[in-house]
Design a protein around this motif. Structure first.
Motif, PDB file in Angstrom:
ATOM      1  N   CYS A 410       0.842  -1.198   0.000  1.00  0.00           N
ATOM      2  CA  CYS A 410       0.000   0.000   0.000  1.00  0.00           C
ATOM      3  C   CYS A 410       0.880   1.251   0.000  1.00  0.00           C
ATOM      4  CB  CYS A 410      -0.933   0.004   1.214  1.00  0.00           C
ATOM      5  SG  CYS A 410      -1.915   1.507   1.276  1.00  0.00           S
ATOM      6  N   GLN A 668      -4.093   4.340  -2.311  1.00  0.00           N
ATOM      7  CA  GLN A 668      -4.517   3.275  -1.392  1.00  0.00           C
ATOM      8  C   GLN A 668      -4.355   1.910  -2.052  1.00  0.00           C
ATOM      9  OE1 GLN A 668      -8.424   4.967  -0.872  1.00  0.00           O
ATOM     10  NE2 GLN A 668      -8.058   5.280   1.298  1.00  0.00           N
ATOM     11  N   THR A 670      -5.164  -1.819  -3.406  1.00  0.00           N
ATOM     12  CA  THR A 670      -6.337  -2.378  -4.094  1.00  0.00           C
ATOM     13  C   THR A 670      -6.747  -3.703  -3.449  1.00  0.00           C
ATOM     14  OG1 THR A 670      -4.785  -3.326  -5.658  1.00  0.00           O
ATOM     15  CG2 THR A 670      -5.958  -1.339  -6.366  1.00  0.00           C
ATOM     16  N   ASP A 671      -5.881  -4.217  -2.569  1.00  0.00           N
ATOM     17  CA  ASP A 671      -6.216  -5.459  -1.873  1.00  0.00           C
ATOM     18  C   ASP A 671      -6.673  -5.116  -0.449  1.00  0.00           C
ATOM     19  OD1 ASP A 671      -6.456  -7.885  -0.722  1.00  0.00           O
ATOM     20  OD2 ASP A 671      -4.368  -8.503  -0.943  1.00  0.00           O
ATOM     21  N   ASN A 672      -7.980  -5.170  -0.230  1.00  0.00           N
ATOM     22  CA  ASN A 672      -8.543  -4.740   1.059  1.00  0.00           C
ATOM     23  C   ASN A 672      -8.066  -5.566   2.246  1.00  0.00           C
ATOM     24  OD1 ASN A 672      -9.860  -2.680  -0.117  1.00  0.00           O
ATOM     25  ND2 ASN A 672     -11.855  -3.676  -0.190  1.00  0.00           N
ATOM     26  N   CYS A 675      -5.887  -3.822   4.621  1.00  0.00           N
ATOM     27  CA  CYS A 675      -6.442  -2.816   5.535  1.00  0.00           C
ATOM     28  C   CYS A 675      -6.930  -3.416   6.852  1.00  0.00           C
ATOM     29  CB  CYS A 675      -7.616  -2.095   4.879  1.00  0.00           C
ATOM     30  SG  CYS A 675      -7.218  -1.422   3.279  1.00  0.00           S
ATOM     31  N   GLU A 676      -7.074  -4.773   6.871  1.00  0.00           N
ATOM     32  CA  GLU A 676      -7.722  -5.394   8.026  1.00  0.00           C
ATOM     33  C   GLU A 676      -7.048  -5.042   9.348  1.00  0.00           C
ATOM     34  OE1 GLU A 676      -8.323  -9.590   7.472  1.00  0.00           O
ATOM     35  OE2 GLU A 676      -9.712  -9.194   5.827  1.00  0.00           O
ATOM     36  N   ASN A 681      -6.344   2.665   9.322  1.00  0.00           N
ATOM     37  CA  ASN A 681      -7.713   2.465   8.852  1.00  0.00           C
ATOM     38  C   ASN A 681      -8.644   3.573   9.316  1.00  0.00           C
ATOM     39  OD1 ASN A 681      -9.549   1.083   7.396  1.00  0.00           O
ATOM     40  ND2 ASN A 681      -9.076  -0.894   8.334  1.00  0.00           N
ATOM     41  N   LYS A 686     -11.091   2.856   4.569  1.00  0.00           N
ATOM     42  CA  LYS A 686     -11.233   2.188   3.283  1.00  0.00           C
ATOM     43  C   LYS A 686     -12.282   1.082   3.358  1.00  0.00           C
ATOM     44  CE  LYS A 686      -8.991   1.059  -0.795  1.00  0.00           C
ATOM     45  NZ  LYS A 686      -9.364  -0.281  -1.069  1.00  0.00           N
ATOM     46  N   ASN A 687     -12.367   0.423   4.527  1.00  0.00           N
ATOM     47  CA  ASN A 687     -13.341  -0.673   4.648  1.00  0.00           C
ATOM     48  C   ASN A 687     -14.498  -0.276   5.539  1.00  0.00           C
ATOM     49  OD1 ASN A 687     -12.350  -2.751   3.076  1.00  0.00           O
ATOM     50  ND2 ASN A 687     -10.721  -3.073   4.558  1.00  0.00           N
TER      51      ASN A 687
END
Ligand code: SF4
Length: 687
Positions: A410, A668, A670-672, A675-676, A681, A686-687
């Motif tokens: 990211c 940002q 592209t693989d969420n 973000c976990e 966050n 983002k989520n």
């Protein structure tokens, strides 16, 4: 009615519903609802009524009143549990339940202390804001617990701090109440001395007085009856029960200013303009449950109060209000907390009545529940000095494996961490402990293996015998950790190490092997776009066996896949391949400057689930021919030879060039999945 006729000048408005335009507003949540309703108010209208079906919205409404609205009369019962004073007391008691008393000192949990400092009552004080700055400063030493006697933070003797520290220094439950009363008295005196108080502060002043009286009585009761309470949780439960029952009755002058009131208080008052908030099914009519042993049918037959009657009373108040007004604005939320909620059946009745003009307005477009957030894009050219500093630092700058992973996965995270130097990881003590466990494991392996150049299988028993002493010495009783944490960490670490050695004692084992590297930095210099970089990473263990050299990286977290299709995939945003990239990067650092005939393999050992050596070796998709000559694909353990090194280096240079390119912004991921567990966050949403 005959005995008390209407005054002669009374004009009855019996069919007023048909004449007025009723507007119903649907808003995303309660706070937005209160703020939007306040925008419809004009300064000092005495004929306007703001009716709160849900009294908990009062503080939000008061904080949202337009500047011109200076005269406000509040006529309603307001439960103290919705006040800031209540949250302050709750946080204080949460804190004292977590205090530790060791060696004549009081140890305060850092995170709960910071939480308390952020309370609006304390944020007013400069000295306490400075404490927050100090605790957030990256240079300050991170400790889970702060010593009340020794920490320089608690040396100031400002009045508010003295009162807070006296409260915390206690170990006597009765004194807690006494010191709490002193704190409440202190806030009261502070606010009284202010020339101007906001409407919200005036409300809190009343709450403080109410609670002071209630808690004083409780204190006297305990004292006079010599009742001892030996548990902080019990003390809090009792205080909580007392607070829950407290209501302040706010009476106002109905002839002047904006009238704010509950639905019940609106009876017999007529307004030209009325705004009714919280018209949700769960609020009005709401749950009219009546705790009773008498059956509903019996209650109904004998004319006793029943839920329907309560509903009827609410309905009467609601329709009477609208009937007597010229303009009606009704509001309901689509979410209360995280739950989706429905509009009140009273609103539905209005909407379905063909004789009444009702306009329903949805406000989503302008104000949304904050789940759709614009993506953040940072243009490198606009960050000026920070970017120049970063570029200049690249002349001989160190670039670690962690920085590269951060950029690959990211670019925005890299910007937050490496350009803006933001990190709030210290606010999450659990992460700190997890990281500490990893460090302790690596350190323990280093100590256990350090006396051996070659480890033979028969050495493993001796190594195992040393585990207990090594671990006990390693995790000392410092007060970064509680004694319980120390104990648990020691036991956990020992069990991991015993398991590791036991597995290695079996037939399939990494040993015998020569120890080449034990917890040591690997690095190499590289030149990209006229900039010199030093790439580095820290290898846990490198061993040389008869068959090959192995670079081993121990992991205390969850397992991740270390198989990939193409080298270039390691440089794409894919959270699953983070460990695969790390192993490949170590392979590159080791192999790029060393020639060897032996193959080089790279392996992760997940210590929590370790059951077989050589299970998680970095593997790449290869084409193979089976016995019948058919071409098949399968993941094969990757020998990190010169060809792979060259391929990896090409991709690595491309990636660093991209990082240095001013025309490519920080964006940002592209693989969420990235973000976990990302610390940023809260900023990104983002989520
Ligand atoms: S939350 Fe997601 S997009 Fe934002 S910085 Fe973290 S990883 Fe990147």
């Amino acid at each position: 009615m005959k005995d008390f006729p209407s005054p002669d000048d009374f004009i009855a408005l019996f069919r007023n519903f048909e004449k007025q335009q009723i507007k119903v507003y649907a808003l995303p949540n309660e706070v937005v609802q209160a703020k939007y309703a306040c925008q419809l108010l004009t300064p000092n209208e005495s004929t306007t009524g703001l009716v709160l079906a849900d009294e908990s919205l009062l503080p939000v409404v008061l904080a949202s009143l337009p500047e011109g609205v200076t005269k406000v009369n509040i006529t309603m019962g307001y439960s103290v549990k919705y006040s800031a004073t209540y949250t302050f007391i709750r946080q204080l008691f949460k804190l004292i339940q977590q205090l530790r008393f060791v060696q004549n000192d009081t140890w305060i949990p850092r995170s709960s202390w910071m939480e308390l400092l952020y309370h609006p009552f304390l944020m007013e004080y400069k000295e306490l804001r400075q404490q927050i700055d100090y605790l957030l400063d990256k240079k300050s030493t991170y400790q889970l617990y702060l010593s009340l006697n020794k920490s320089s933070l608690f040396k100031s003797d400002s009045p508010i701090e003295q009162r807070l520290y006296s409260f915390l220094k206690n170990s006597d439950r009765l004194n807690y109440i006494n010191h709490l009363l002193e704190l409440l008295r202190f806030f009261e005196m502070e606010w009284i001395q202010k020339e101007i108080l906001s409407i919200n502060q005036e409300l809190e002043l009343q709450v403080v007085r109410k609670l002071f009286n209630a808690l004083s009585k409780f204190y006297e009761l305990l004292q006079s009856n010599e009742i001892e309470i030996n548990d902080n949780r019990l003390l809090w439960r009792l205080i909580h029960q007392i607070i829950q029952r407290q209501k302040i009755d706010l009476y106002g002058e109905p002839l002047e200013g904006l009238q704010i009131m509950g639905l019940m208080e609106s009876r017999l008052i007529d307004f030209d303009k009325v705004l009714v908030l919280s018209l949700n099914e769960s609020v009005i009519p709401g749950d009219k449950f009546m705790p009773t042993f008498i059956l509903h049918s019996l209650r109904s037959f004998f004319g006793m109060p029943i839920p329907e009657r309560r509903e009827a009373i609410d309905a009467y108040h609601f329709y009477r209000l609208l009937q007597r007004s010229q303009q009606s604005f009704l509001f309901y939320s689509q979410f209360i907390g995280a739950d989706e909620v429905d509009k009140s059946s009273y609103v539905r009745q209005l909407l379905y009545n063909p004789d009444i003009q009702v306009q329903e307005v949805f406000i989503h477009d302008k104000i949304t529940k904050s789940d759709r957030v614009e993506p953040i894009i940072i243009d490198k050219k606009t960050i000026g000095e920070d970017w120049q500093k970063l570029i200049n630092e690249f002349n001989g700058m160190l670039l670690s494996h962690a920085a590269l992973v951060s950029y690959i996965q990211c670019p925005l995270k890299y910007y937050f961490e490496r350009v803006k130097h933001l990190t709030d990881a210290k606010l999450f003590p659990d992460d700190e402990i997890e990281a500490k466990m990893g460090d302790f494991f690596h350190e323990a392996i280093k100590k256990l293996f350090k006396n051996y150049d070659i480890i033979e299988p028969q050495h493993l028993d001796d190594i195992k015998k040393n585990i207990s002493t090594v671990v006990d010495n390693l995790i000392s009783n410092n007060f970064d950790l509680t004694w319980m944490q120390v104990l648990l960490m020691k036991e956990q670490l020992k069990s991991w190490l015993y398991k590791f050695i036991d597995i290695e004692k079996a037939e399939i084992s990494h040993f015998p092997a020569k120890i080449i590297v034990l917890e040591q930095e690997l690095n190499t210099k590289i030149k990209i776009s006229e900039k010199k970089l030093l790439l580095f990473g820290r290898a846990d263990l490198i061993i040389e066996r008869d068959d090959a050299i192995y670079i081993i990286d121990f992991k205390t977290g969850l397992e991740k896949d270390v198989s990939f299709d193409k080298i270039e995939d390691l440089f794409k945003q894919n959270a699953k391949l983070v460990y695969a990239f790390q192993l490949a990067f170590y392979g590159y650092l080791y192999r790029v400057n060393r020639k060897s005939e032996k193959p080089l393999y790279l392996e992760n050992i997940y210590i929590k689930k370790y059951d077989t050596p050589f299970k998680k070796i970095l593997s790449k998709l290869e084409l193979k021919q089976d016995d019948k000559g058919k071409t098949k694909t399968s993941y094969e353990q990757l020998n990190f030879d010169e060809n792979i090194v060259a391929e990896f280096e090409t991709c690595l240079k491309d990636k660093i060039n991209e990082l240095l390119d001013e025309n490519i912004p920080f964006t940002q991921t592209t693989d969420n999945k990235n973000c976990e567990y990302c610390n940023f966050n809260l900023i990104c949403k983002k989520n």
